[in-house]
Write a protein that holds these residues in place. Structure first.
Motif, short mmCIF file in Angstrom:
data_model
loop_
_atom_site.label_atom_id
_atom_site.label_comp_id
_atom_site.label_asym_id
_atom_site.label_seq_id
_atom_site.Cartn_x
_atom_site.Cartn_y
_atom_site.Cartn_z
N LEU A 80 4.81 -7.60 6.99
CA LEU A 80 3.94 -8.77 6.96
C LEU A 80 4.41 -9.70 5.85
O LEU A 80 4.45 -9.29 4.68
N GLU A 81 4.78 -10.89 6.21
CA GLU A 81 5.33 -11.87 5.26
C GLU A 81 6.42 -11.25 4.38
O GLU A 81 6.44 -11.40 3.17
N GLY A 82 7.30 -10.51 5.03
CA GLY A 82 8.46 -9.97 4.31
C GLY A 82 8.20 -8.68 3.58
O GLY A 82 9.13 -8.07 3.06
N GLU A 83 6.95 -8.21 3.54
CA GLU A 83 6.65 -6.98 2.82
C GLU A 83 6.32 -5.86 3.80
O GLU A 83 5.43 -6.02 4.65
N GLU A 84 7.04 -4.75 3.67
CA GLU A 84 6.75 -3.61 4.55
C GLU A 84 5.43 -2.96 4.13
O GLU A 84 5.22 -2.65 2.95
N LEU A 85 4.55 -2.78 5.11
CA LEU A 85 3.25 -2.19 4.81
C LEU A 85 3.37 -0.68 4.81
O LEU A 85 3.99 -0.10 5.70
N ARG A 86 2.77 -0.06 3.81
CA ARG A 86 2.87 1.40 3.74
C ARG A 86 1.95 2.04 4.78
O ARG A 86 0.84 1.55 5.01
N PRO A 87 2.40 3.14 5.43
CA PRO A 87 1.58 3.77 6.46
C PRO A 87 0.20 4.17 5.95
O PRO A 87 -0.79 4.09 6.67
N ARG A 88 0.15 4.64 4.71
CA ARG A 88 -1.15 5.03 4.15
C ARG A 88 -1.43 4.17 2.93
O ARG A 88 -1.13 4.55 1.80
N PRO A 89 -2.00 2.97 3.19
CA PRO A 89 -2.20 2.03 2.08
C PRO A 89 -3.27 2.51 1.11
O PRO A 89 -4.19 3.25 1.49
N THR A 90 -3.13 2.08 -0.14
CA THR A 90 -4.21 2.31 -1.11
C THR A 90 -5.36 1.37 -0.75
O THR A 90 -5.20 0.45 0.08
N ARG A 91 -6.49 1.56 -1.42
CA ARG A 91 -7.64 0.71 -1.14
C ARG A 91 -7.30 -0.76 -1.43
O ARG A 91 -7.64 -1.65 -0.66
N ALA A 92 -6.58 -0.98 -2.55
CA ALA A 92 -6.22 -2.35 -2.92
C ALA A 92 -5.28 -2.96 -1.88
O ALA A 92 -5.41 -4.14 -1.51
N GLU A 93 -4.33 -2.15 -1.38
CA GLU A 93 -3.40 -2.66 -0.37
C GLU A 93 -4.13 -2.97 0.94
O GLU A 93 -3.84 -3.94 1.62
N ARG A 94 -5.07 -2.09 1.28
CA ARG A 94 -5.85 -2.31 2.51
C ARG A 94 -6.65 -3.61 2.42
O ARG A 94 -6.71 -4.40 3.36
#
Ligand code: SF4
Length: 331
Positions: A80-94
């Motif tokens: 997303l916008e050049g950043e790979e999203l982690r499969p298990r995001p932290t709360r802040a990432e979510r």
């Protein structure tokens, strides 16, 4: 908002996969693998709209859930916008992801708290995402959101159960828009509505896309719905993308036998797909449509790749390789 943009597509889904491990109830127990999504790729630019269609069990809703972080991919990636999203995001990432991508479900109760008025629901999302926003500013924004989805003061004070089905879906859309996302994932968002209300919500979605520059990922089993909202379509069969291309091309010149079957078998103008339960057995080889395909031949024991018909249109079928047509006798 993700940082570190590399200048690629706004949203890039690359070889996305999801395998569920299920406990086997028969044959001595143990585990079995179900490949719900296999190797699916697509890209989305700001303001664009892609429809993902398929029958029940095709994997389209699992893709929607992975896009918003409700399911963790087991393969591939979402950028997303050049950043790979982690499969298990932290709360802040979510939370950061939900500022960019929001989802509207078929059942508005999935996102609306039954004890909360529509106004409170919209305010709560703003408090989560725009902590520093003054109350007067939040109130003004709530008014704008209600206007944008065609709800008045009376509906703003109502609880979800006091609204009609169409009003409830409008409230769910307004709630999603409260985060000021750039992508809406619409997971069968109009499927439960009757035809006239469905048309109103589809018109609303078309207007919102135009006014707000939103991009849509539209999940549906109804090709008529996809046609109204999407530019591109991706046809799913048993977890695989079997045909992709501009929506009018797919509707008028489908090239995969499965897409052709869908379009031949569904009554117009509704163009709903058959709700055939799809087998998700993981251990099959060759083309997954082989047992239902009237054109199957020896080569279909090997699984085809998505083969390009032109720069925008591709189908996963050996008949379209090397210029062969479905009517070709030399198969
Ligand atoms: Fe049919 Fe073979 Fe094409 Fe699969 S690859 S859709 S079985 S012709």
């Amino acid at each position: 908002m993700p940082s570190g943009s590399t200048g690629g597509p706004f949203l890039a889904v690359e070889r996305l996969a999801k395998t569920f491990r299920l406990r086997r109830m028969l044959f001595g127990g143990g585990q079995t693998e179900v490949h719900a999504v296999r190797d699916v790729s697509f890209a989305l630019e700001p303001g664009a709209s892609i429809g993902i269609v398929g029958e029940s069990g095709s994997g389209k809703t699992t893709i929607a859930r992975m896009l918003v972080g409700l399911e963790a991919p087991t393969g591939g990636k979402i950028v997303l916008e050049g950043e790979e999203l982690r499969p298990r995001p932290t709360r802040a990432e979510r939370l950061r992801r939900s500022r960019v991508v929001q989802i509207v479900f078929q059942d508005p109760y999935t996102s609306l708290d039954p004890r909360q008025s529509v106004r409170r629901a919209l305010e709560e999302i703003q408090r989560v995402h725009f902590d520093g926003r003054a109350k007067a500013e939040r109130d003004a924004r709530t008014g704008e959101l209600l206007d944008a989805v065609g709800l008045g003061e009376k509906e703003a004070r109502a609880l979800p159960r006091e609204l009609s089905g169409g009003q409830r879906q409008r409230a769910a859309i307004a709630r999603a828009l409260s985060a000021e996302p750039r992508i809406l994932v619409l997971d069968e968002a109009v499927s439960a509505l009757d035809v006239s209300i469905q048309a109103q919500i589809l018109n609303l979605l078309a207007d919102l896309r135009h006014e707000l520059g939103l991009a849509y990922v539209l999940i549906s089993h109804d090709l008529a719905v996809v046609r109204q909202v999407a530019d591109e379509v991706l046809v799913m069969y048993r977890g695989r993308a079997v045909e992709t291309g501009p929506v009018e091309t797919i509707l008028h010149s489908p090239r995969h036998p499965y897409t052709q079957k869908l379009l031949e078998s569904v009554p117009r103008p509704g163009m709903r797909l058959a709700r055939e339960p799809a087998s998700l057995a993981a251990d099959e080889e060759g083309c997954l449509f082989r047992n239902r395909c009237p054109y199957a031949f020896e080569r279909c024991l090997e699984e085809p790749e998505l083969l390009e018909l032109d720069a925008a249109h591709a189908a996963r079928c050996w008949l379209v390789s090397n210029g062969k047509e479905r009517s070709a006798n030399g198969r």
